[in-house]
Motif scaffolding. Structure first.
Motif, mmCIF file in Angstrom:
data_model
loop_
_atom_site.group_PDB
_atom_site.id
_atom_site.type_symbol
_atom_site.label_atom_id
_atom_site.label_comp_id
_atom_site.label_asym_id
_atom_site.label_seq_id
_atom_site.Cartn_x
_atom_site.Cartn_y
_atom_site.Cartn_z
ATOM 1 N N UNK A 1 -12.597 -9.973 13.101
ATOM 2 C CA UNK A 1 -14.056 -9.906 13.122
ATOM 3 C C UNK A 1 -14.539 -9.423 14.493
ATOM 4 N N UNK A 2 -15.157 -8.247 14.511
ATOM 5 C CA UNK A 2 -15.602 -7.645 15.758
ATOM 6 C C UNK A 2 -17.072 -7.936 16.058
ATOM 7 N N UNK A 3 -17.899 -7.976 15.007
ATOM 8 C CA UNK A 3 -19.334 -8.182 15.243
ATOM 9 C C UNK A 3 -19.955 -8.927 14.076
ATOM 10 N N UNK A 4 -20.950 -9.704 14.436
ATOM 11 C CA UNK A 4 -21.692 -10.433 13.432
ATOM 12 C C UNK A 4 -23.170 -10.310 13.776
ATOM 13 N N UNK A 5 -23.965 -9.931 12.771
ATOM 14 C CA UNK A 5 -25.398 -9.731 12.970
ATOM 15 C C UNK A 5 -26.143 -10.933 12.398
ATOM 16 N N UNK A 6 -26.912 -11.585 13.258
ATOM 17 C CA UNK A 6 -27.551 -12.853 12.910
ATOM 18 C C UNK A 6 -29.058 -12.764 13.093
ATOM 19 N N UNK A 7 -29.820 -13.355 12.188
ATOM 20 C CA UNK A 7 -31.267 -13.409 12.401
ATOM 21 C C UNK A 7 -31.599 -14.294 13.590
ATOM 22 N N UNK A 8 -32.631 -13.915 14.319
ATOM 23 C CA UNK A 8 -33.031 -14.661 15.503
ATOM 24 C C UNK A 8 -33.389 -16.098 15.112
ATOM 25 N N UNK B 1 -19.247 -2.914 24.418
ATOM 26 C CA UNK B 1 -20.425 -2.388 23.705
ATOM 27 C C UNK B 1 -20.252 -2.638 22.218
ATOM 28 N N UNK B 2 -21.286 -2.353 21.491
ATOM 29 C CA UNK B 2 -21.276 -2.567 20.042
ATOM 30 C C UNK B 2 -21.934 -1.377 19.366
ATOM 31 N N UNK B 3 -21.481 -1.054 18.173
ATOM 32 C CA UNK B 3 -22.109 -0.008 17.362
ATOM 33 C C UNK B 3 -23.188 -0.641 16.494
ATOM 34 N N UNK B 4 -24.384 -0.059 16.533
ATOM 35 C CA UNK B 4 -25.468 -0.569 15.697
ATOM 36 C C UNK B 4 -25.498 0.185 14.372
ATOM 37 N N UNK B 5 -25.637 -0.513 13.270
ATOM 38 C CA UNK B 5 -25.781 0.176 11.978
ATOM 39 C C UNK B 5 -27.179 0.782 11.851
ATOM 40 N N UNK C 1 -25.535 -2.025 26.280
ATOM 41 C CA UNK C 1 -24.533 -2.708 25.451
ATOM 42 C C UNK C 1 -24.315 -2.018 24.102
ATOM 43 N N UNK C 2 -25.033 -0.910 23.912
ATOM 44 C CA UNK C 2 -24.959 -0.205 22.624
ATOM 45 C C UNK C 2 -24.135 1.060 22.795
ATOM 46 N N UNK C 3 -23.145 1.228 21.925
ATOM 47 C CA UNK C 3 -22.301 2.422 21.956
ATOM 48 C C UNK C 3 -22.917 3.525 21.086
ATOM 49 N N UNK C 4 -22.836 3.380 19.794
ATOM 50 C CA UNK C 4 -23.400 4.363 18.859
ATOM 51 C C UNK C 4 -24.545 3.738 18.078
ATOM 52 N N UNK C 5 -25.524 4.564 17.762
ATOM 53 C CA UNK C 5 -26.628 4.097 16.936
ATOM 54 C C UNK C 5 -27.239 5.287 16.206
ATOM 55 N N UNK C 6 -27.975 4.995 15.168
ATOM 56 C CA UNK C 6 -28.695 6.031 14.421
ATOM 57 C C UNK C 6 -30.121 6.102 14.946
ATOM 58 N N UNK C 7 -30.563 7.329 15.276
ATOM 59 C CA UNK C 7 -31.920 7.486 15.805
ATOM 60 C C UNK C 7 -32.952 7.104 14.744
ATOM 61 N N UNK C 8 -33.895 6.292 15.165
ATOM 62 C CA UNK C 8 -35.065 6.014 14.327
ATOM 63 C C UNK C 8 -36.280 6.473 15.135
ATOM 64 N N UNK C 9 -36.929 7.544 14.652
ATOM 65 C CA UNK C 9 -37.990 8.142 15.443
ATOM 66 C C UNK C 9 -39.361 7.565 15.083
ATOM 67 N N UNK C 10 -40.102 7.242 16.132
ATOM 68 C CA UNK C 10 -41.515 6.914 15.989
ATOM 69 C C UNK C 10 -42.289 8.207 16.270
ATOM 70 N N UNK C 11 -43.102 8.610 15.303
ATOM 71 C CA UNK C 11 -43.717 9.929 15.356
ATOM 72 C C UNK C 11 -45.145 9.862 15.884
ATOM 73 N N UNK C 12 -45.509 10.903 16.612
ATOM 74 C CA UNK C 12 -46.879 11.060 17.090
ATOM 75 C C UNK C 12 -47.369 12.454 16.702
ATOM 76 N N UNK C 13 -48.667 12.571 16.468
ATOM 77 C CA UNK C 13 -49.248 13.841 16.042
ATOM 78 C C UNK C 13 -50.492 14.128 16.872
ATOM 79 N N UNK C 14 -50.599 15.386 17.337
ATOM 80 C CA UNK C 14 -51.757 15.778 18.143
ATOM 81 C C UNK C 14 -51.946 17.288 18.041
ATOM 82 N N UNK C 15 -53.208 17.681 17.746
ATOM 83 C CA UNK C 15 -53.586 19.096 17.697
ATOM 84 C C UNK C 15 -52.666 19.918 16.805
#
Length: 529
Positions: free
Chosen positions: A147-154, A194-198, A217-231
């Motif tokens: 077992x390398x990683x365990x994801x737990x709710x706060x 470090x850890x890989x984030x799903x 502490x994060x090795x690899x992760x998937x980008x989640x983009x927050x978008x902005x729009x202007x003009x």
């Protein structure tokens, strides 16, 4: 004696009343299960099959499966993959003790995990505890050496096992809000850097970190983009690493729908997407009530909304297109159609028909719904064809009563008031005339009979007809006979008695005149003497 017996019966009844609700056991395919008589909920008590891939049913005989019982799959070291239905809320002690799978998905509805539930799952490398879990029993992951990683709710407390297997794994804490996951802490396990984030936890996207220091502490992760729009431009920024995308132009989406509709009129709508954009959905609602309605359409971006679905209090129908670009930018385009309670009418005056043009009666036309009415209040609906007055039958307006002499080479010209575009043919005396014998030209319809053809016509009255789509215009003309002329004979032996008698007459008259003159002179001389 009777009193003692009665006391014993009462005691036995009391004991039974204090026992839990009765359950009974049964089998379904490769599963043994028990069912609560009180709730009809099913607990899987044992798996008797040998498959390496197993899917637990979500219902058995119509009753929901809500629990995995103690030791239900214990010792199944050949079990490589198992699917637990979403309706399960509890996993019992030792339920998956000593199983062979490398990963397992715990449904989001699970609230409790028993002690040793996943102990000695030596191939298990990572596990995620859903946000709804409120308790995990002692040594739930005992001897899970890989077992390398365990994801737990706060906020969830975990009881570590005696040999600290779980303490050697990296523990990632997360919070879940509005369907999005934020990483709140990362506790690296022994020897971990470090850890890989799903990309997602329990089906919810990982959108960011609560502290930028966690990024180290994060090795690899998937980008989640927050978008902005202007003009008219858009750009994304990753909520985890803050990486930005290149600025792009917002695609143009056109909602093709009228600006206004009458309350008796269906709303027809279509959507035009720019090239390359295919991820789009059409949504529709009324402006004030906000209630969704069904769209009668052959596909998701074309169709109509029936006027019968318009609520009486509504005066607007809103269309919304939800779209997503290939790089993940989500945006919307809207259009509101005004619903009119009254028609917008234009008055069309009556017009007389002619041979070349149709006329019409007086009527009113709604410029919004394209409906026609015979009254100014827009109550008596008619069809457009009902307003039309047919064209009049054509007439010959020039060339009537013409006459020529038989054999005369002369063009005859006739003019019909029919439209030139309606011309069909020319008839003479009821028979179709060969086109080589006449010409036809515009203004309105002018037919000229060729002079060579005219010279061949026999003496008498003739009828010419100019046939058009609206009817035939006809008139008569006359071909007169030739006048007879007597020519002198060329025969020298023929005696011209008429001429001879005329000459004799003139000679006789001359001598008579001379004789009279002589007598007059003699008488005059005698009178003078």
């Amino acid at each position: 004696m009777k009193k003692k017996l009665l006391s014993m019966i009462c005691a036995i009844c009391t004991i039974f009343m204090l026992l839990p609700t009765a359950i009974y056991a049964d089998t379904y395919e490769d599963f043994e299960y028990s069912i609560s008589e009180e709730t009809n909920e099913v607990t899987i008590t044992k798996y008797t099959g040998t498959d390496t891939v197993v899917s637990i049913p979500d219902t058995i005989n119509g009753n929901p499966v809500t629990s995995i019982g103690t030791d239900a799959f214990a010792g199944r070291d050949n079990l490589e993959n198992i699917t637990i239905p979403n309706g399960v809320t509890s996993i019992g002690s030792h339920a998956f003790d000593h199983c062979g799978f490398t990963s397992i998905t715990i449904p989001n509805n699970v609230t409790s995990i028993g002690s040793d539930a996943f102990s000695r799952c030596w191939n298990l490398t990572s596990i995620t505890i859903p946000n709804n879990v409120t308790s995990i029993g002692n040594a739930a992951f005992r001897e899970c050496s890989k077992l390398q990683s365990i994801f737990l709710p706060i906020g969830l407390n975990v009881v570590y096992d005696s040999v600290h297997i779980i303490s050697r794994a990296t523990k990632v804490r997360y919070s879940l809000d509005s369907g999005k996951v934020t990483i709140t802490s990362i506790d690296l396990g022994y020897g971990k850097s470090s850890v890989d984030l799903p990309a997602a936890i329990c089906g919810y996207p990982v959108v960011g970190i609560s502290d930028e220091n966690l990024l180290s502490n994060i090795n690899n992760h998937t980008h989640y983009y927050n978008w902005s729009e202007k003009d008219g431009k858009y750009q994304g920024e990753c909520g985890i690493c803050k990486e930005k995308t290149q600025e792009q132009t917002v695609p143009t989406i056109v909602i093709n729908a009228p600006d206004q509709v009458c309350r008796t009129q269906d709303t027809v709508v279509s959507v035009t997407l720019p090239e390359g954009l295919t991820n789009a959905t059409l949504y529709h609602e009324f402006s004030h009530s906000g209630s969704e309605i069904d769209l009668d359409a052959s596909d998701g971006l074309n169709g109509k909304v029936s006027h019968e679905s318009y609520p009486g209090e509504e005066n607007g129908l809103k269309f919304v297109v939800y779209a997503k670009t290939s790089d993940g930018f989500e945006f919307t385009v809207t259009k509101t159609v005004e619903i009119l309670d009254n028609h917008i009418l234009e008055h069309i005056s009556a017009k007389d028909a002619t041979a070349s043009k149709e006329g019409n009666i007086e009527y009113w036309h709604c410029t919004v719904c394209d409906t026609y009415f015979s009254d100014k209040d827009g109550e008596n609906e008619i069809e457009l064809k009902d307003t039309v007055v047919s064209r009049k039958a054509p007439e010959i307006i020039e060339g009537k009563g013409q006459s020529i002499t038989a054999g005369e080479k002369k063009e005859l010209i006739f003019k019909s008031n029919a439209a030139f575009s309606d011309f069909i043919r020319v008839e003479l005396d009821g028979k179709t005339l060969d086109e080589k014998n006449y010409t036809v030209k515009e203004g309105s319809t002018i037919v000229t009979l060729n002079k060579d053809f005219v010279s061949t016509l026999k003496a008498g009255k003739h009828t010419i007809g100019i046939v058009s789509e609206t009817g035939e215009a006809s008139t008569e003309f006359t071909v007169n006979k030739k006048t007879s002329v007597i020519k002198p004979s060329s025969d020298k032996n023929t005696t011209n008695t008429g001429l001879i008698s005329n000459i004799g007459l003139w000679i006789s008259l001359m001598f008579t005149s001379l004789e009279a003159m002589g007598i007059g002179l003699i008488c005059r001389k005698k009178y003078k003497k």
